[in-house]
Design an enzyme around this catalytic site. Structure first.
Site, PDB file in Angstrom:
ATOM      1  N   GLU A   1       0.823  -1.204   0.000  1.00 20.26           N
ATOM      2  CA  GLU A   1       0.000   0.000   0.000  1.00 20.26           C
ATOM      3  C   GLU A   1       0.866   1.266   0.000  1.00 20.26           C
ATOM      4  O   GLU A   1       0.559   2.236  -0.691  1.00 20.26           O
ATOM      5  CB  GLU A   1      -0.927   0.012   1.223  1.00 20.26           C
TER       6      GLU A   1
ATOM      7  N   CYS B   1      -2.303  -4.009   7.401  1.00 18.21           N
ATOM      8  CA  CYS B   1      -1.882  -4.252   8.781  1.00 18.21           C
ATOM      9  C   CYS B   1      -2.262  -3.074   9.668  1.00 18.21           C
ATOM     10  O   CYS B   1      -2.343  -1.930   9.216  1.00 18.21           O
ATOM     11  CB  CYS B   1      -0.385  -4.511   8.843  1.00 18.21           C
TER      12      CYS B   1
ATOM     13  N   ASP C   1      25.060 -38.076  -1.922  1.00 15.06           N
ATOM     14  CA  ASP C   1      25.138 -37.135  -3.045  1.00 15.06           C
ATOM     15  C   ASP C   1      25.970 -35.886  -2.772  1.00 15.06           C
ATOM     16  O   ASP C   1      26.370 -35.199  -3.706  1.00 15.06           O
ATOM     17  CB  ASP C   1      23.727 -36.687  -3.450  1.00 15.06           C
TER      18      ASP C   1
ATOM     19  N   LEU D   1      22.110 -28.017  -2.328  1.00 15.79           N
ATOM     20  CA  LEU D   1      20.728 -27.636  -2.033  1.00 15.79           C
ATOM     21  C   LEU D   1      20.504 -26.127  -2.164  1.00 15.79           C
ATOM     22  O   LEU D   1      19.761 -25.525  -1.394  1.00 15.79           O
ATOM     23  CB  LEU D   1      20.311 -28.111  -0.637  1.00 15.79           C
TER      24      LEU D   1
ATOM     25  N   ARG E   1      21.327 -22.378  -7.443  1.00 19.35           N
ATOM     26  CA  ARG E   1      22.427 -21.815  -8.223  1.00 19.35           C
ATOM     27  C   ARG E   1      22.095 -21.629  -9.701  1.00 19.35           C
ATOM     28  O   ARG E   1      22.724 -20.824 -10.383  1.00 19.35           O
ATOM     29  CB  ARG E   1      23.680 -22.686  -8.077  1.00 19.35           C
TER      30      ARG E   1
ATOM     31  N   GLU F   1      12.880 -32.959  -0.330  1.00 22.92           N
ATOM     32  CA  GLU F   1      13.513 -33.321  -1.595  1.00 22.92           C
ATOM     33  C   GLU F   1      14.247 -34.663  -1.563  1.00 22.92           C
ATOM     34  O   GLU F   1      14.856 -35.062  -2.542  1.00 22.92           O
ATOM     35  CB  GLU F   1      14.460 -32.196  -2.042  1.00 22.92           C
TER      36      GLU F   1
END
Length: 337
Positions: free
Chosen positions: A54, A83, A211, A215, A218, A277
């Protein structure tokens, strides 16, 4: 579509610009419409601590030369209730009163206990006409993360995995400590876009050990999610990529058998949304507990492993929200009922 719905739709479009950057705040867009039915100001909330939608809409109008005389004849639209409390920024409802707006159109009320109808009440007490509930379902959908967090005291939970055409997510044995790519580069880029949109990403310790993933997002421009690792044996050391300084990491000494405890811990850490994931055991635990809201199933076209780790088995009452073709891959998005 009514005039009010038309401008509320524009608020929703503007609000989307803050997806992934407003946490812990909601997505909000605002439009100011003159008495001649022309948009004279627009704005959206971009980041916590910065001006709300706003305020940005008013500043946009003022830059164009509009003042209180114009606002007194204008309607300000906003997809979420203004708010009424002072946080990192002053209350928007008070600003709207000070600018002497003629009318306020609100998409949906704010579930946060510091607002929850108080903003609308303040506006009405000032003699401003207020309309609530325009495109309410669409407004609720936009802020599904924020609403889930405040109404259900838990994060919005998204499952995501990639599987081969014959239903495996990884080979039975691996020779290298890195991910095995099942999907194409376009799907991987979309996956990183999803990471940039959500507050956190969660994996089990087995995925980190097998692995060594980073995470991060990128391959997409945006903020990296908070990385959450389930490490019940406290085996993840500082030399793994998830423990670097690129993004914050939260280690939970819990196993995937403690789903409710995991969810409670995420809530206590103010995480509004999380992508689960990997791997199959972790994802399947959330499925079996019925603790999920959406699921992204990426399907590659190749048979890479012939045998290996089976993909999660989605079950329960759900709809297929959409089905997309990404180059040669298929993406199915499910929504839990």
């Amino acid at each position: 579509m009514t005039i009010e719905e038309k401008y509320m739709q524009r608020c929703l479009q503007l609000a989307q610009n803050g997806l992934g950057t407003t946490y812990p705040n909601p997505l909000v867009g605002s439009v100011i419409v003159s008495e001649n039915d022309e948009i004279i100001g627009e704005g959206w909330h971009l980041k916590s601590g910065e001006p709300h939608a706003e305020v940005n809409a008013v500043r946009d109008a003022e830059k164009k030369g509009y003042d209180e005389d114009a606002f007194a004849k204008a309607t300000i639209y906003v997809n979420l209730e203004p708010c009424s409390h002072t946080g990192k920024t002053p209350p928007c409802a008070s600003m709207i009163v000070q600018k002497d707006f003629k009318k306020v159109v609100v998409g949906t009320l704010d579930p946060h206990d510091k607002v929850a109808g108080k903003g609308v009440a303040l506006l009405k007490e000032a003699g401003i006409e207020v309309v609530v509930g325009v495109l309410e379902n669409e407004c609720n959908e936009l802020n599904k993360r924020f609403f889930t967090f405040h109404r259900k005291q838990r994060p919005y939970i998204i499952l995501k995995w990639a599987e081969t055409s014959d239903g495996f997510i990884a080979p039975k044995n691996k020779n290298e400590q890195k991910p095995v790519w099942i999907t194409n580069a376009h799907s991987r880029q979309l996956s990183h876009q999803l990471r940039a949109q959500e507050n956190a990403i969660l994996v089990g310790a087995r995925t980190v050990v097998d692995d060594n993933p980073s995470l991060t997002c990128r391959d997409w421009s945006g903020d990296h999610p908070i990385r959450v690792v389930l490490d019940s044996r406290n085996s993840i050391t500082s030399d793994y990529q998830v423990m670097d300084a690129i993004a914050p990491t939260l280690k939970l000494t819990l196993s995937s058998s403690n789903i409710l405890e995991i969810i409670d811990e995420l809530y206590r850490n103010n995480i509004q949304s999380v992508i689960i994931e990997g791997g199959t055991t972790t994802i399947q635990s959330f499925i079996d507990a019925g603790s999920w809201d959406e699921a992204y199933q990426f399907m590659g076209t190749s048979i890479l492993f012939h045998k290996g780790l089976k993909a999660p088995n989605l079950k329960g009452d759900y709809d297929i929200k959409t089905r997309e073709i990404i180059d040669s891959d298929v993406l199915k998005i499910y929504r839990k009922k």
